[in-house]
Design a protein around this motif. Structure first.
Motif, short mmCIF file in Angstrom:
data_model
loop_
_atom_site.label_atom_id
_atom_site.label_comp_id
_atom_site.label_asym_id
_atom_site.label_seq_id
_atom_site.Cartn_x
_atom_site.Cartn_y
_atom_site.Cartn_z
N VAL A 51 -4.72 -0.41 0.47
CA VAL A 51 -3.59 -1.22 0.02
C VAL A 51 -2.64 -0.36 -0.82
O VAL A 51 -1.42 -0.37 -0.63
CB VAL A 51 -4.08 -2.44 -0.80
CG1 VAL A 51 -2.93 -3.17 -1.45
CG2 VAL A 51 -4.87 -3.39 0.10
N THR A 58 0.98 -11.49 0.89
CA THR A 58 -0.33 -12.16 0.91
C THR A 58 -0.13 -13.68 0.99
O THR A 58 0.99 -14.18 0.88
CB THR A 58 -1.15 -11.80 -0.33
OG1 THR A 58 -0.36 -12.09 -1.48
CG2 THR A 58 -1.51 -10.34 -0.34
N ALA A 80 -4.97 -8.19 0.37
CA ALA A 80 -5.14 -7.44 1.62
C ALA A 80 -6.36 -6.54 1.50
O ALA A 80 -6.91 -6.35 0.43
CB ALA A 80 -3.88 -6.63 1.91
N ILE A 109 3.71 -5.95 1.52
CA ILE A 109 2.53 -6.74 1.90
C ILE A 109 2.71 -8.16 1.39
O ILE A 109 2.83 -8.37 0.19
CB ILE A 109 1.23 -6.13 1.33
CG1 ILE A 109 1.05 -4.70 1.85
CG2 ILE A 109 0.02 -7.00 1.70
CD1 ILE A 109 -0.17 -3.98 1.28
N GLY A 141 -3.93 -7.60 7.31
CA GLY A 141 -3.93 -6.48 6.37
C GLY A 141 -5.30 -5.87 6.18
O GLY A 141 -5.72 -5.62 5.05
N LEU A 200 -3.28 -1.89 7.94
CA LEU A 200 -2.80 -1.05 6.84
C LEU A 200 -2.63 0.41 7.29
O LEU A 200 -1.70 1.09 6.86
CB LEU A 200 -3.74 -1.14 5.64
CG LEU A 200 -3.77 -2.52 4.95
CD1 LEU A 200 -4.86 -2.57 3.90
CD2 LEU A 200 -2.41 -2.84 4.32
N GLU A 251 1.27 0.48 -0.11
CA GLU A 251 2.32 0.06 -1.06
C GLU A 251 3.09 1.26 -1.59
O GLU A 251 4.32 1.21 -1.73
CB GLU A 251 1.70 -0.76 -2.19
CG GLU A 251 1.38 -2.18 -1.72
CD GLU A 251 0.76 -3.07 -2.79
OE1 GLU A 251 0.80 -4.29 -2.62
OE2 GLU A 251 0.23 -2.52 -3.79
#
Lengths: 405, 464
Positions: free
Chosen positions: A71, A83, A40, A81, A12, A17, A75
């Motif tokens: 990030v 983690t 991320a 995502i 990420g 991304l 999103e």
């Protein structure tokens, strides 16, 4: 939790991304980013200084602010995502083995993108001599300490290396009241442009190029770096040593998944579409070419996303394509293979500073693409190659450097 | 500086692998034991760097104390290792012959092995060697196969011995180098960097400082430590697929030579060099020797060409002016010495401890009462071929990704009976920052987790 998805992205950081955002914008619903850390964002998370974000957000941001925006953008576009999720291997058929806080899991993806980035070589990998005290680290560790943990590991370090990241180490030091004693370069000249090296002079940090490291001294903490410079032995008293640059791909997942690796980059081998030796697995970002900027990796992630999106809609053209063999003076070329049909840009690194011409030719000796080069040591060299016909791809392609210096 | 509370039965000088095994043995026999260690943690001298092999003694000098200690220890390790959760990677070893001369020496080595009671050794042909290890260079001519040479975790094992001793009541004092000693009747008065201590018996397990400690205790040392440096290169975990069996050279007079072996942690190791030097505290790595080891490894296993290096290190072996162990006793003086344990200490430590206890017993009628419970600890597993903590749910996240070390493991190390005293000790107990990136990604997090918990901190005092 879903055990299948359209595209699984391993890593990420900016490349991963960027790809995830683009895939979502293209309309894919099930895009999953697998990030091994608790957050991320990748390496920019711990580069607490500008400039980041010009290409992506049209403004100058610090690394952490840039990472947060990457990030957030992903999103907002509906990307999942995950983690604290480590990919331990990618099996044929797009099956990813995951280590999570809930134990082992698997995820099956129609396509996989590896975007695991890179890291600096350690003193061990450089075979640097001396004892092994506390306080010897890479720029990455220094930055994770000061920016993520709010700790200062030393107050007067020596910085080894003069690549761009060494300047990042200098900036990190300046912002945290750390006064570097010297910058030491074992190659015969600084690796970045003169104008970039001005920063060292502005900070009053001497640059010793062409130095030979004789020993790291001190116990339990670093006390000195002994070296030979201009024929003279010198002892630089210090309380830390930062080994900066000499990036190498974070290619563990690729290695453990038995993907073909390139001897030049030590990262996965790809064709012009970014496809690895496993037809379902693509690769983007610094795991391919240590090292490029975050912005470059982000753009490369977006391009990889477009390729993956097209690939999901049609039966892919398989066939590995023709291999590019780099000649003397060339450290690596990415991609390592070219297929028929579309134009490509080769990303090339030379061994040190060069002036001259790089030439791509086919097995019959026909020149396919060429450009003149005048590079500083760590500068990326890009060569545009037009769409090639099948005659050009009949055998290995040769990339050579004709030096003029 | 605080004096220790009561008089001890036995003071052990040095918490290397021999000192840890010694503490365990005397504690198991019921003695009140105190271990004095100059460094901030156990295993800080010779014991922190070795090739991690559990030897059968096949090539040890026939009839030697070294041989009997190794073989007693081998059996004891195999007996206790299950209860203590200590790994054994059952690799076997091959003493490979690469020249006509070396090949001609294999029958002698076989005879020595058989004579030493290692009766399952046999000579194998070039074809069998290559069938067993297809990645070996083609010029191998044959080998002596030693099936029971194995690989162990070189730090968890002595940590287990020390932990057991601690659980049985042994005290450990760190940053406590021996600075003076006086025999007062039948009691030693010991001065250390961390207070004084009274003990009936002293056992010298001081490794690289064995002769210096003997000088403090007896006035005249009976041996001289001559440090011999061994450098090692650890290859990436990807390398371990190319070799299963420990690869030994045909030995020469001075050293067992350069070994290529897997580690319990899934890496491949090449080393050691054998370099004599004066300094007892300078385990320097040097670039030409490291390059030599890498090219040696590539020469024997060509697939290692371009294999990334994970780590390099050097250790100092406490060799003496003679080849054999320097083990002796002076019962009247209450002095026992396990010195000059030059390269087989990891294997032999349990046996050396038994031997020294037997020497002690010869002149003492046992006044101690043995503990009812042996208090054997179950150690956290760090070996790659067995389930690791990160595979067990609820671990609170992986801190070190190269070695897959969880936050739970790091916390457990700090909460253990013998918590780490410095960063090296934390690394040896958990493997954090031991992998490919050597802390590039995780050093900041580790420094935070370790804050305020190490005798020698990772960060300087003004770090925050």
């Amino acid at each position: 939790m879903n055990t299948t998805c359209d595209v699984a992205i391993v890593g990420g950081g900016p490349a991963g991304l960027g790809a995830a955002l683009e895939l979502s914008k293209l309309g894919l619903r099930r895009v999953v980013v697998l990030e091994r850390f608790g957050e991320a964002g990748g390496i920019p998370r711990h580069c607490g200084h500008p400039p980041f974000g010009m290409r992506e957000f049209k403004r100058v941001l610090s690394g952490p602010a840039y990472a947060r925006r990457l990030v957030q953008a992903a999103e907002d576009a509906g990307v999942e995502i995950r983690t604290d999720t480590t990919v331990t291997a990618i099996r044929p058929g797009g099956v990813l083995e995951l280590a999570t806080t809930a134990g082992a899991q698997t995820l099956t993806a129609r396509r996989v993108l590896i975007a695991t980035g890179n890291r600096e070589r350690t003193r061990a990998q450089l075979l640097a001599p001396g004892v092994r005290p506390v306080g010897v680290m890479n720029t990455g560790a220094l930055q994770s300490m000061v920016y993520l943990e709010g700790k200062r590991p030393f107050s007067r370090p020596v910085i080894v290396g003069t690549e761009i990241v060494a300047l990042s180490a200098l900036l990190t030091c300046r912002r945290h009241g750390i006064k570097p004693v010297a910058m030491v370069e074992t190659r015969d000249r600084p690796q970045t442009r003169r104008i970039d090296m001005m920063l060292a002079r502005l900070m009053g940090v001497p640059v010793l190029a062409g130095a030979e490291i004789l020993a790291i001294e001190g116990r339990p903490r670093v006390e000195a770096l002994r070296l030979r410079h201009k024929g003279e032995e010198r002892r630089l008293d210090c309380d830390g040593i930062v080994f900066s640059g000499r990036f190498t791909p974070e290619a563990t997942v690729a290695r453990q998944s038995d993907l073909a690796l390139d001897a030049g980059t030590l990262g996965p081998e790809i064709d012009a579409d970014g496809r690895s030796s496993d037809p379902q697995v693509f690769v983007a970002g610094n795991v391919l070419h240590p090292v490029e900027t975050a912005g470059h990796c982000w753009a490369e992630g977006r391009r990889a996303a477009q390729t993956i999106f097209r690939d999901l809609r049609k039966t892919p053209k398989l066939g590995a394509g023709a291999r590019i063999v780099p000649g003397a003076g060339l450290r690596y070329v990415v991609p390592q293979r070219l297929g028929a049909g579309s134009a490509a840009t080769l990303n090339i690194r030379t061994d040190g500073a060069v002036r001259g011409r790089v030439v791509l030719s086919d097995a019959s000796g026909r020149e396919l693409a060429a450009r003149s080069v005048r590079s500083y040591p760590e500068q990326p060299v890009r060569l545009s190659v037009p769409a090639l016909d099948s005659a050009a791809l009949a055998g290995d392609l040769t990339l050579r450097l004709d030096r003029k210096d | 500086m605080a004096d220790f509370s009561a008089e001890m039965d036995v003071a052990i000088i040095g918490a290397g692998v021999v000192g840890c095994a010694m503490a365990r043995r005397f504690a198991l026999e019921g003695a009140r034991v105190c271990v004095l260690e100059a460094a901030p943690d156990i295993l800080s001298g010779a014991s922190k760097a070795n090739s991690a092999i559990l030897h059968t003694g096949f090539d040890a000098p026939p009839g030697s104390l070294e041989l009997s200690c190794m073989q007693d220890a081998y059996d004891e390790y195999m007996e206790i290792r299950e209860a203590m959760n200590l790994p054994v990677l059952e690799t076997g070893a091959m003493v490979a012959a690469w020249t006509e001369d070396e090949e001609a020496r294999l029958p002698d080595l076989l005879a020595q092995a058989q004579g030493n009671g290692v009766t399952d050794t046999r000579i194998i042909s070039r074809d069998e060697a290559l069938a067993r290890e297809p990645a070996l260079a083609g010029h191998v001519r044959g080998a002596l196969l030693v099936p029971r040479e194995h690989v162990i975790d070189p730090w968890s094992a002595p940590l287990a011995y020390a932990t057991q001793a601690k659980a049985l009541g042994a005290e450990f004092r760190f940053n406590a180098p021996l600075t003076g000693a006086r025999r007062d009747g039948d009691t030693w008065q010991l001065e250390t960097g961390a207070g004084s201590l009274m003990a009936k018996t002293v056992v010298n397990c001081a490794g690289l400082y064995g002769d210096k400690v003997e000088e403090i205790l007896t006035g005249t040392p009976s041996f001289e430590i001559r440090p011999r440096k061994g450098q090692f290169v650890v290859f990436d975990k990807a390398a371990s697929q190319h070799l299963r069996t420990i690869l030994l050279p045909v030995p020469n007079e001075r050293t067992k030579g350069v070994v290529l072996t897997r580690t319990a942690f899934g890496n491949l190791l090449v080393g050691p060099t054998a370099e004599e030097q004066e300094a007892r505290d300078r385990p320097d790595v040097t670039t030409p020797e490291l390059e030599m080891l890498i090219s040696k490894a590539v020469e024997l296993v060509p697939a290692l060409q371009d294999m990334p290096v994970t780590a390099v290190y050097a250790g100092l072996r406490p060799a003496s002016e003679r080849k054999e162990y320097r083990v002796h006793a002076d019962a009247d003086l209450g002095y026992y010495c396990a010195g000059g344990i030059r390269s087989t200490g990891l294997t032999a430590a349990l046996g050396i401890a038994r031997h020294v206890f037997a020497l002690w017993s010869e002149s003492h009628s046992l006044a101690w009462s043995k503990p009812n419970d042996s208090m054997a600890p179950s150690m956290p597993n760090l070996a790659e071929h067995l389930p690791r903590d990160y595979q067990i749910p609820g671990h609170d996240g992986i801190v070190c990704h190269c070695e897959m070390v969880t936050a739970r493991e790091i916390r457990a190390a700090f909460d253990s009976q013998l918590p780490p005293g410095d960063f090296g000790g934390l690394r040896r107990r958990t493997r954090c920052a031991m992998g490919r990136c050597q802390g590039f990604n995780c050093l900041g997090r580790i420094a935070s987790l370790a804050e305020g918990k190490l005798r020698t901190p990772i960060l300087p005092e003004d770090a925050s």
